[in-house]
Scaffold this motif. Structure first.
Motif, short mmCIF file in Angstrom:
data_model
loop_
_atom_site.label_atom_id
_atom_site.label_comp_id
_atom_site.label_asym_id
_atom_site.label_seq_id
_atom_site.Cartn_x
_atom_site.Cartn_y
_atom_site.Cartn_z
N SER A 1 37.37 26.07 36.06
CA SER A 1 37.40 26.39 34.63
C SER A 1 38.17 27.66 34.32
O SER A 1 38.30 28.03 33.15
N GLY A 2 38.69 28.35 35.36
CA GLY A 2 39.58 29.47 35.14
C GLY A 2 38.92 30.83 35.16
O GLY A 2 37.70 30.97 35.04
N GLU A 3 39.76 31.85 35.31
CA GLU A 3 39.38 33.26 35.26
C GLU A 3 40.62 34.06 34.86
O GLU A 3 41.73 33.75 35.30
N ILE A 4 40.42 35.08 34.03
CA ILE A 4 41.51 35.96 33.62
C ILE A 4 41.11 37.39 33.96
O ILE A 4 40.08 37.88 33.50
N ASP A 5 41.89 38.06 34.79
CA ASP A 5 41.62 39.43 35.20
C ASP A 5 42.57 40.38 34.47
O ASP A 5 43.78 40.38 34.73
N ILE A 6 42.02 41.18 33.58
CA ILE A 6 42.82 42.09 32.77
C ILE A 6 43.11 43.37 33.53
O ILE A 6 44.18 43.97 33.39
N LEU A 7 42.17 43.80 34.35
CA LEU A 7 42.32 45.02 35.15
C LEU A 7 41.46 44.91 36.39
O LEU A 7 40.26 44.63 36.29
N GLU A 8 42.06 45.14 37.56
CA GLU A 8 41.32 45.33 38.79
C GLU A 8 41.94 46.48 39.57
O GLU A 8 43.14 46.73 39.48
N HIS A 9 41.09 47.14 40.35
CA HIS A 9 41.54 48.28 41.17
C HIS A 9 40.61 48.38 42.36
O HIS A 9 39.39 48.25 42.20
N VAL A 10 41.16 48.56 43.55
CA VAL A 10 40.32 48.77 44.73
C VAL A 10 40.57 50.18 45.25
O VAL A 10 41.72 50.63 45.36
N GLY A 11 39.48 50.88 45.57
CA GLY A 11 39.57 52.30 45.86
C GLY A 11 40.38 52.67 47.08
O GLY A 11 40.91 53.77 47.16
N TYR A 12 40.48 51.75 48.06
CA TYR A 12 41.26 52.08 49.25
C TYR A 12 42.76 52.05 48.99
O TYR A 12 43.56 52.49 49.83
N ASP A 13 43.17 51.54 47.84
CA ASP A 13 44.58 51.48 47.46
C ASP A 13 44.73 52.16 46.10
O ASP A 13 44.98 51.50 45.09
N PRO A 14 44.56 53.49 46.06
CA PRO A 14 44.43 54.19 44.77
C PRO A 14 45.67 54.08 43.89
O PRO A 14 46.80 54.07 44.37
N ASP A 15 45.38 53.97 42.58
CA ASP A 15 46.41 53.95 41.54
C ASP A 15 47.29 52.71 41.59
O ASP A 15 48.39 52.71 41.01
N VAL A 16 46.84 51.66 42.23
CA VAL A 16 47.51 50.36 42.16
C VAL A 16 46.61 49.43 41.35
O VAL A 16 45.47 49.18 41.73
N VAL A 17 47.12 48.95 40.21
CA VAL A 17 46.32 48.12 39.32
C VAL A 17 46.85 46.68 39.36
O VAL A 17 48.03 46.44 39.64
N HIS A 18 45.97 45.73 39.05
CA HIS A 18 46.27 44.31 39.23
C HIS A 18 45.86 43.53 37.98
O HIS A 18 44.82 43.80 37.38
N ILE A 19 46.68 42.54 37.62
CA ILE A 19 46.39 41.56 36.58
C ILE A 19 46.59 40.18 37.19
O ILE A 19 47.61 39.94 37.86
N SER A 20 45.65 39.26 36.96
CA SER A 20 45.69 37.96 37.63
C SER A 20 45.09 36.88 36.77
O SER A 20 44.35 37.15 35.82
#
Length: 260
Positions: free
Chosen positions: A135-154
């Protein structure tokens, strides 16, 4: 006819979205998040959701989610609670803010620390095409602490998701993401989903016109805001216990309507 076009110009921007939000939380109050707009997912993920994360999501507990000085704070704490070693919060707008198409904005500052995994995202309200990812998923913002200052949209769908190596995603190195606020946005229409960081387009996913396996995004979705600890992605490089308590801060969330 002239009056119609005049009224339309007042309501809608040239991009086809309303000029003013149709739903928002500006977090300009004090205390727990507004119960008219937010509920909570509660538990440790053993009830059908989660990604092997280590936190227990609490229910309206001010230590984990509160509003002060104009922002929402979601705080992950290192503490024993209900059999888990961390607590945090996962806010949801289900049945209180559900939307089919629109412009979705969040201004946020992500936390530092290995093991943190903040996210602002959307899930279907009624799961019309079956469980995740059908049924889908929309990711507006994700961030993982081990890779600082890299943001993801999916986005995730049955045809496109990470479990089979076909996920549709985009990432950007964003210096200052962990120490200053930035604007994250998704524009969702019947023909595309676009993602932006500080109004610069980062992500683009078109409706290919094939079937619901590729595009289940014709149903209502709702907001989720959470700060996870560890998990299949956030915990890949371990957890720095010294990073806790960790705080995910949100200035506002806004929804602009889409013009058909």
């Amino acid at each position: 006819m002239i009056l119609y076009f005049f009224l339309t110009s007042l309501l809608f921007s040239p991009s086809g979205f309303t000029k003013k939000p149709i739903w928002a939380d500006e977090f300009n109050y004090e205390g727990l998040p507004d119960p008219k707009k937010w509920s909570y997912d509660v538990g440790n993920g053993n009830n059908g959701w989660g990604n092997q994360e280590l936190q227990y999501y609490t229910n309206a507990r001010k230590e984990n989610a509160f509003v002060s000085n104009g922002t929402l704070k979601i705080r992950a704490i290192k503490e024993s609670y209900e059999g888990q070693e961390y607590t945090s919060a996962r806010l949801v707008s289900k049945k209180k803010g559900d939307f089919k198409y629109g412009r979705f904005e969040v201004r946020a500052k992500v936390p530092t620390g290995r093991g943190t995994w903040p996210a602002v995202w959307m899930l279907p309200t009624d799961w019309e095409y079956g469980g995740w990812p059908s049924s889908g998923e929309i990711d507006i913002l994700e961030h993982v602490g081990y890779d600082p200052d890299v943001v993801h949209i999916s986005v995730h769908t049955k045809a496109y998701h990470h479990s089979i190596g076909t996920q549709k995603t985009a990432s950007r190195k964003l210096p200052g993401a962990t120490n200053s606020f930035h604007l994250y946005r998704v524009d969702w229409t019947p023909t595309y989903i676009k993602g932006f960081v500080d109004d610069v387009e980062l992500f683009h996913f078109d409706n290919e016109g094939e079937d619901k396996n590729a595009w289940p995004f014709d149903q209502k979705f709702h907001w989720l805001i959470n700060l996870a600890v560890g998990g299949m992605w956030g915990g890949q490089k371990g957890i720095d216990e010294a990073a806790f308590p960790a705080e995910f801060e949100v200035d506002y969330v806004r929804v602009y309507g889409w013009k058909k």
